[in-house]
Scaffold this motif. Structure first.
Motif, PDB file in Angstrom:
ATOM      1  N   MET A 274       0.697  -1.128   0.132  1.00 19.48           N
ATOM      2  CA  MET A 274      -0.010  -0.063   0.070  1.00 19.48           C
ATOM      3  C   MET A 274       0.875   1.198   0.069  1.00 19.48           C
ATOM      4  SD  MET A 274      -3.067  -0.971   2.506  1.00 19.48           S
ATOM      5  CE  MET A 274      -1.990  -1.803   4.043  1.00 19.48           C
ATOM      6  N   PRO A 275       0.474   2.517  -0.568  1.00 20.64           N
ATOM      7  CA  PRO A 275       1.200   3.525  -0.635  1.00 20.64           C
ATOM      8  C   PRO A 275       1.722   4.078   0.825  1.00 20.64           C
ATOM      9  CG  PRO A 275      -0.687   3.786  -2.025  1.00 20.64           C
ATOM     10  CD  PRO A 275      -0.721   2.427  -1.485  1.00 20.64           C
ATOM     11  N   LYS A 276       0.908   3.718   1.703  1.00 15.75           N
ATOM     12  CA  LYS A 276       1.266   4.404   3.131  1.00 15.75           C
ATOM     13  C   LYS A 276       2.523   3.520   3.572  1.00 15.75           C
ATOM     14  CE  LYS A 276      -1.286   0.990   6.112  1.00 15.75           C
ATOM     15  NZ  LYS A 276       0.162   0.541   6.685  1.00 15.75           N
ATOM     16  N   ASP A 277       2.798   2.297   3.011  1.00 19.26           N
ATOM     17  CA  ASP A 277       3.736   1.321   3.515  1.00 19.26           C
ATOM     18  C   ASP A 277       5.230   1.714   2.593  1.00 19.26           C
ATOM     19  OD1 ASP A 277       2.358   0.110   5.669  1.00 19.26           O
ATOM     20  OD2 ASP A 277       1.532  -1.180   4.206  1.00 19.26           O
ATOM     21  N   ALA A 278       4.923   2.170   1.190  1.00 16.45           N
ATOM     22  CA  ALA A 278       5.924   2.312   0.317  1.00 16.45           C
ATOM     23  C   ALA A 278       6.242   3.695   0.459  1.00 16.45           C
ATOM     24  CB  ALA A 278       5.360   2.133  -1.064  1.00 16.45           C
ATOM     25  N   HIS A 279       5.751   4.730   1.092  1.00 18.07           N
ATOM     26  CA  HIS A 279       6.145   5.903   1.158  1.00 18.07           C
ATOM     27  C   HIS A 279       7.625   6.384   2.000  1.00 18.07           C
ATOM     28  CE1 HIS A 279       5.962  10.092   3.199  1.00 18.07           C
ATOM     29  NE2 HIS A 279       5.955  10.316   2.017  1.00 18.07           N
ATOM     30  N   ASP A 280       8.329   7.007   1.050  1.00 21.55           N
ATOM     31  CA  ASP A 280       9.812   7.361   1.617  1.00 21.55           C
ATOM     32  C   ASP A 280      10.629   5.828   1.792  1.00 21.55           C
ATOM     33  OD1 ASP A 280      10.838  10.056   3.716  1.00 21.55           O
ATOM     34  OD2 ASP A 280      11.142   9.754   1.520  1.00 21.55           O
ATOM     35  N   LYS A 281      10.341   5.268   0.845  1.00 23.67           N
ATOM     36  CA  LYS A 281      11.248   3.700   0.762  1.00 23.67           C
ATOM     37  C   LYS A 281      11.873   3.770  -0.523  1.00 23.67           C
ATOM     38  CE  LYS A 281       9.867   1.579   4.675  1.00 23.67           C
ATOM     39  NZ  LYS A 281       8.639   1.885   4.859  1.00 23.67           N
ATOM     40  N   ASP A 282      12.717   3.127  -0.819  1.00 23.35           N
ATOM     41  CA  ASP A 282      13.463   3.009  -2.245  1.00 23.35           C
ATOM     42  C   ASP A 282      12.943   1.767  -2.993  1.00 23.35           C
ATOM     43  OD1 ASP A 282      16.523   4.547  -1.322  1.00 23.35           O
ATOM     44  OD2 ASP A 282      14.571   5.529  -2.112  1.00 23.35           O
ATOM     45  N   GLU A 283      12.330   0.830  -2.378  1.00 24.89           N
ATOM     46  CA  GLU A 283      12.083  -0.372  -3.174  1.00 24.89           C
ATOM     47  C   GLU A 283      10.429  -0.244  -4.096  1.00 24.89           C
ATOM     48  OE1 GLU A 283      14.763  -1.170   0.127  1.00 24.89           O
ATOM     49  OE2 GLU A 283      12.886  -0.119   0.049  1.00 24.89           O
ATOM     50  N   VAL A 284      10.656  -1.282  -4.652  1.00 23.60           N
ATOM     51  CA  VAL A 284       9.303  -1.456  -5.282  1.00 23.60           C
ATOM     52  C   VAL A 284       8.775  -2.655  -4.736  1.00 23.60           C
ATOM     53  CG1 VAL A 284       8.120  -2.341  -7.797  1.00 23.60           C
ATOM     54  CG2 VAL A 284       9.933  -0.390  -7.503  1.00 23.60           C
ATOM     55  N   PHE A 285       7.247  -2.589  -4.081  1.00 26.00           N
ATOM     56  CA  PHE A 285       6.553  -3.700  -3.464  1.00 26.00           C
ATOM     57  C   PHE A 285       5.834  -4.278  -4.329  1.00 26.00           C
ATOM     58  CE2 PHE A 285       8.383  -2.371   0.648  1.00 26.00           C
ATOM     59  CZ  PHE A 285       8.829  -1.163   0.305  1.00 26.00           C
ATOM     60  N   VAL A 286       5.503  -5.612  -4.493  1.00 25.93           N
ATOM     61  CA  VAL A 286       4.526  -6.373  -5.104  1.00 25.93           C
ATOM     62  C   VAL A 286       3.788  -7.435  -4.252  1.00 25.93           C
ATOM     63  CG1 VAL A 286       4.488  -8.078  -7.243  1.00 25.93           C
ATOM     64  CG2 VAL A 286       6.436  -6.375  -6.999  1.00 25.93           C
ATOM     65  N   GLY A 287       2.430  -7.507  -4.870  1.00 25.84           N
ATOM     66  CA  GLY A 287       1.754  -8.476  -4.077  1.00 25.84           C
ATOM     67  C   GLY A 287       0.276  -8.830  -4.924  1.00 25.84           C
ATOM     68  N   ARG A 288      -0.600  -9.334  -4.197  1.00 29.97           N
ATOM     69  CA  ARG A 288      -1.836  -9.739  -4.825  1.00 29.97           C
ATOM     70  C   ARG A 288      -1.535 -10.658  -6.246  1.00 29.97           C
ATOM     71  NH1 ARG A 288      -6.593  -7.815  -4.522  1.00 29.97           N
ATOM     72  NH2 ARG A 288      -6.999 -10.026  -4.865  1.00 29.97           N
ATOM     73  N   ILE A 289      -0.296 -11.342  -6.124  1.00 31.39           N
ATOM     74  CA  ILE A 289       0.114 -12.088  -7.060  1.00 31.39           C
ATOM     75  C   ILE A 289      -0.888 -13.479  -7.411  1.00 31.39           C
ATOM     76  CG2 ILE A 289       2.173 -13.519  -8.215  1.00 31.39           C
ATOM     77  CD1 ILE A 289       3.915 -11.917  -6.461  1.00 31.39           C
ATOM     78  N   ARG A 290      -1.447 -13.485  -8.436  1.00 28.78           N
ATOM     79  CA  ARG A 290      -2.477 -14.618  -8.560  1.00 28.78           C
ATOM     80  C   ARG A 290      -2.687 -14.842 -10.146  1.00 28.78           C
ATOM     81  NH1 ARG A 290      -4.690  -9.876  -8.177  1.00 28.78           N
ATOM     82  NH2 ARG A 290      -6.545  -8.962  -9.015  1.00 28.78           N
ATOM     83  N   ARG A 291      -2.967 -16.290 -10.275  1.00 25.70           N
ATOM     84  CA  ARG A 291      -3.275 -16.461 -11.796  1.00 25.70           C
ATOM     85  C   ARG A 291      -4.380 -15.797 -12.282  1.00 25.70           C
ATOM     86  NH1 ARG A 291      -1.186 -20.368 -14.869  1.00 25.70           N
ATOM     87  NH2 ARG A 291      -0.021 -21.189 -12.875  1.00 25.70           N
ATOM     88  N   ASP A 292      -4.304 -15.276 -13.593  1.00 22.43           N
ATOM     89  CA  ASP A 292      -5.622 -14.768 -14.363  1.00 22.43           C
ATOM     90  C   ASP A 292      -6.258 -16.270 -14.669  1.00 22.43           C
ATOM     91  OD1 ASP A 292      -5.992 -12.596 -17.038  1.00 22.43           O
ATOM     92  OD2 ASP A 292      -7.400 -14.001 -16.289  1.00 22.43           O
ATOM     93  N   GLU A 293      -7.362 -16.496 -14.056  1.00 25.05           N
ATOM     94  CA  GLU A 293      -7.898 -17.712 -14.571  1.00 25.05           C
ATOM     95  C   GLU A 293      -8.733 -17.810 -15.717  1.00 25.05           C
ATOM     96  OE1 GLU A 293      -8.294 -19.352  -9.839  1.00 25.05           O
ATOM     97  OE2 GLU A 293      -9.958 -18.395 -10.682  1.00 25.05           O
ATOM     98  N   THR A 294      -8.714 -16.571 -16.624  1.00 27.81           N
ATOM     99  CA  THR A 294      -9.708 -16.325 -17.624  1.00 27.81           C
ATOM    100  C   THR A 294      -8.760 -16.429 -18.920  1.00 27.81           C
ATOM    101  OG1 THR A 294      -9.184 -14.123 -18.058  1.00 27.81           O
ATOM    102  CG2 THR A 294     -11.052 -14.627 -16.605  1.00 27.81           C
ATOM    103  N   GLN A 295      -7.345 -16.808 -18.815  1.00 22.77           N
ATOM    104  CA  GLN A 295      -6.698 -16.785 -19.865  1.00 22.77           C
ATOM    105  C   GLN A 295      -5.217 -17.551 -19.678  1.00 22.77           C
ATOM    106  OE1 GLN A 295      -6.285 -13.339 -22.667  1.00 22.77           O
ATOM    107  NE2 GLN A 295      -4.172 -13.116 -21.765  1.00 22.77           N
ATOM    108  N   PRO A 296      -4.766 -18.410 -20.365  1.00 25.81           N
ATOM    109  CA  PRO A 296      -3.629 -19.067 -20.340  1.00 25.81           C
ATOM    110  C   PRO A 296      -2.410 -18.272 -19.837  1.00 25.81           C
ATOM    111  CG  PRO A 296      -4.743 -19.976 -22.099  1.00 25.81           C
ATOM    112  CD  PRO A 296      -5.358 -18.817 -21.794  1.00 25.81           C
TER     113      PRO A 296
END
Ligand code: 2RA
Length: 329
Positions: A274-296
């Motif tokens: 969330m932006p509140k956690d990324a604020h003033d940090k140098d890293e890029v944060f990734v989540g909600r990683i999940r398969r798109d079940e509508t397309q291979p």
């Protein structure tokens, strides 16, 4: 090392001074540059006061490197003059990004493209930087066919005037408008001007800059960029179609090992970036990683970063660090 910061009094310029300090970049002399009306003012850097000078004066002071964040017209006029004086320019505006003779660089992605001859180096658009940092390892392993991205961008991307508009609106105060519409309790599906194809300049920056940085014109990108009433950073919902099959856990593991990327992804504990956690940090944060079940061979994810840091100031300073480590400054 003598370092000029052109646009030192702006939102990104001030962040550049903060990042140069935090990363202990070897600055022996700071040369803050701003418009004529600010010449003579002082900025504080590493506990000292440094006098703001004009661009002409800055060139005569012969900095090793000049980091620009002063708008496209200033970059178009002054970057060549600094470069002609032997000063390496790292430019945060869009002026040089798509110039075929200029490198567009995210150090972790394509830093190796830089050479000692590069005297004007373009810093990509903030919303592009955070996305390509994630796309690069995935492209190398699974070969990306298509990217569909929707952004949720902080008002800090517009500048001080937009931050003030949001703060005023939250306090019920009427004041100068950075946007055509209220931004508090609203979202605006337009960032920068519209082009003939119905997309905005911001959206086409994400399309074109991604291809250039990734070095692959075959990657299909489509974007919708949206302004939201948030301060801490830009968020992006990204759908990525690969040529090859993948496993979600492998994607998560690959990103967790990627320099500059932090995976925050545990729905069972409601953990996601969330932006509140990324604020003033140098890293890029990734989540909600999940398969798109509508397309291979297709994955969804959520990418968040502080647009003033990795999206601008930190990436520019990291380019300077790369050049300094090569002894090219
Ligand atoms: C924005 N990416 O967010 C653009 C420029 N900083 O407004």
């Amino acid at each position: 090392m003598k370092v000029a910061v052109v646009g030192a009094t702006g939102l990104v310029g001030s962040k550049m001074l903060q990042v140069l300090t935090e990363r202990n970049f070897p600055v022996t002399e700071l040369i803050p540059v701003a418009s004529e009306k600010s010449v003579g003012k002082e900025v504080t850097f590493k506990g000292k006061q440094w006098k703001v000078v004009s661009a002409d004066t800055a060139i005569s002071m012969q900095p090793n490197v000049a980091i620009f964040s002063a708008g496209g017209s200033t970059s178009l006029e002054w970057a060549p003059k600094f470069a002609a004086a032997g000063i390496t320019v790292i430019d945060n505006s869009s002026a040089w990004r798509m110039d075929p003779s200029k490198k567009l660089v995210v150090p972790e992605v394509n830093g190796a493209a830089l050479t000692q001859e590069d005297k004007i180096i373009a810093n990509p658009n903030c919303s592009t930087i955070q996305m390509v940092l994630v796309l690069k390892p995935l492209h190398e392993k699974y070969k990306i066919k298509r990217v569909v991205v929707s952004t949720y961008q902080s008002v800090t991307g517009t500048g001080v005037k937009a931050v003030t508009q949001l703060m005023n609106e939250r306090q019920g105060i009427s004041g100068e408008m950075a946007y055509a519409y209220p931004i508090d309790l609203n979202v605006i599906p337009q960032i920068d001007v519209f082009l003939d194809n119905g997309y905005t300049k911001e959206e086409m920056k994400m399309v074109n800059e991604t291809k250039k940085i990734m070095g692959d014109d075959q990657i299909l990108v489509t974007a919708t960029t949206v302004r939201i009433p948030v301060m801490g950073g830009h968020s992006e919902s990204v759908n990525i179609e690969f040529e090859n099959a993948y496993e979600v856990n492998d994607v998560r593991g690959l990103l967790a090992q990627t320099p500059g990327v932090i995976v925050v992804d545990d729905p069972s504990r409601a953990l996601y970036p969330m932006p509140k956690d990324a604020h003033d940090k140098d890293e890029v944060f990734v989540g909600r990683i999940r398969r798109d079940e509508t397309q291979p061979n297709t994955v969804n994810m959520w990418i968040v970063a502080d647009n003033l840091r990795k999206g601008a100031a930190t990436n520019a300073v990291q380019i300077a660090e790369y050049l300094q480590q090569k002894n090219w400054l």
